[in-house]
Design an enzyme around this catalytic site. Structure first.
Site, PDB file in Angstrom:
ATOM      1  N   VAL A  15       0.864  -1.181   0.000  1.00 50.38           N
ATOM      2  CA  VAL A  15       0.000   0.000   0.000  1.00 50.38           C
ATOM      3  C   VAL A  15       0.893   1.222   0.000  1.00 50.38           C
ATOM      4  O   VAL A  15       2.044   1.166   0.434  1.00 50.38           O
ATOM      5  CB  VAL A  15      -0.977   0.037   1.195  1.00 50.38           C
ATOM      6  CG1 VAL A  15      -2.030  -1.055   1.070  1.00 50.38           C
ATOM      7  CG2 VAL A  15      -0.260  -0.070   2.512  1.00 50.38           C
ATOM      8  N   SER A  16       0.352   2.334  -0.488  1.00 45.91           N
ATOM      9  CA  SER A  16       1.167   3.534  -0.672  1.00 45.91           C
ATOM     10  C   SER A  16       1.453   4.305   0.604  1.00 45.91           C
ATOM     11  O   SER A  16       2.405   5.055   0.669  1.00 45.91           O
ATOM     12  CB  SER A  16       0.490   4.465  -1.680  1.00 45.91           C
ATOM     13  OG  SER A  16       0.388   3.796  -2.915  1.00 45.91           O
ATOM     14  N   SER A  17       0.619   4.154   1.614  1.00 47.90           N
ATOM     15  CA  SER A  17       0.865   4.903   2.840  1.00 47.90           C
ATOM     16  C   SER A  17       0.470   4.076   4.056  1.00 47.90           C
ATOM     17  O   SER A  17      -0.268   3.095   3.955  1.00 47.90           O
ATOM     18  CB  SER A  17       0.095   6.231   2.839  1.00 47.90           C
ATOM     19  OG  SER A  17      -1.290   5.984   2.819  1.00 47.90           O
ATOM     20  N   GLN A  20      -3.308   3.344   4.773  1.00 45.65           N
ATOM     21  CA  GLN A  20      -4.135   2.603   3.823  1.00 45.65           C
ATOM     22  C   GLN A  20      -4.353   1.180   4.300  1.00 45.65           C
ATOM     23  O   GLN A  20      -3.502   0.584   4.944  1.00 45.65           O
ATOM     24  CB  GLN A  20      -3.503   2.591   2.428  1.00 45.65           C
ATOM     25  CG  GLN A  20      -3.668   3.888   1.700  1.00 45.65           C
ATOM     26  CD  GLN A  20      -3.147   3.792   0.276  1.00 45.65           C
ATOM     27  OE1 GLN A  20      -2.163   3.118   0.007  1.00 45.65           O
ATOM     28  NE2 GLN A  20      -3.812   4.476  -0.625  1.00 45.65           N
TER      29      GLN A  20
END
Length: 190
Positions: A15-17, A20
């Protein structure tokens, strides 16, 4: 006498962050071992991906939600899958459902992967472009304020005082919920 390796299903999630949710990526998919990164796709530092790539052995299957979760771009995707297949590891994507088996060298598979990887890369570029256009339009209307500061001015003052008193910076960053980089930026700011 060594136990024969039967092949594991090894999951990889990215996941990007940090905030998330990873649950939907391999929801309902059975794996023997899971690796999870919280990093942007453009970030080359994905320690859990590296750990997964080192962990998988001949006859294993690396299971990933989609191509864009595995690779930063089409070139990276092709190289990663090629290296895994050479190692005897199959790669399985859930969306769209594709499997690239070890020991096979199909021109059709290569073409599909190249096309789908290219589409995913193009889609990410279009999303970034639309996001930037939205930010520019909001700035023109005077409604874009940028990202909310990580710390209040009072917290910055307290942080600087505690750092100057010799408190451990790593512990301070953790306590304030910020990265060490943000901590150092706040300490150095005028």
């Amino acid at each position: 006498m060594t136990k024969e390796h039967k092949g594991q299903r090894v999951g990889y999630i990215r996941v990007s962050s940090v905030d998330q949710n990873t649950e939907r990526q391999l929801e309902g998919i059975t794996v023997d071992r899971m690796f999870e990164d919280k990093a942007s796709g453009k970030d080359t530092n994905r320690p859990q991906l590296q750990a997964a790539l080192e962990y998988v052995r001949k006859d294993d299957t690396l299971v990933v939600h989609s191509m864009d979760r595995l690779a930063r771009n089409t070139e990276d995707l092709l190289r990663t899958v090629r290296e895994l297949k050479a190692k005897g590891v199959a790669v399985e994507f859930i969306k769209p459902p594709l499997r690239f088996a070890a020991g096979t060298d199909s021109p059709m598979d290569d073409m599909m992967m190249t096309m789908l990887g290219g589409f995913a890369q193009f889609e990410r570029a279009m999303i970034r472009e639309r996001q930037q256009e939205g930010i520019e339009a909001a700035k023109k209307r005077g409604v874009y304020k940028g990202r909310k500061p990580a710390l209040t001015p009072e917290q910055v003052a307290e942080l600087r005082k505690r750092a100057a008193a010799g408190e451990q910076k790593t512990a301070l960053a953790k306590e304030y919920g910020i990265s060490r980089e943000t901590l150092y930026q706040q300490i150095k700011a005028d």
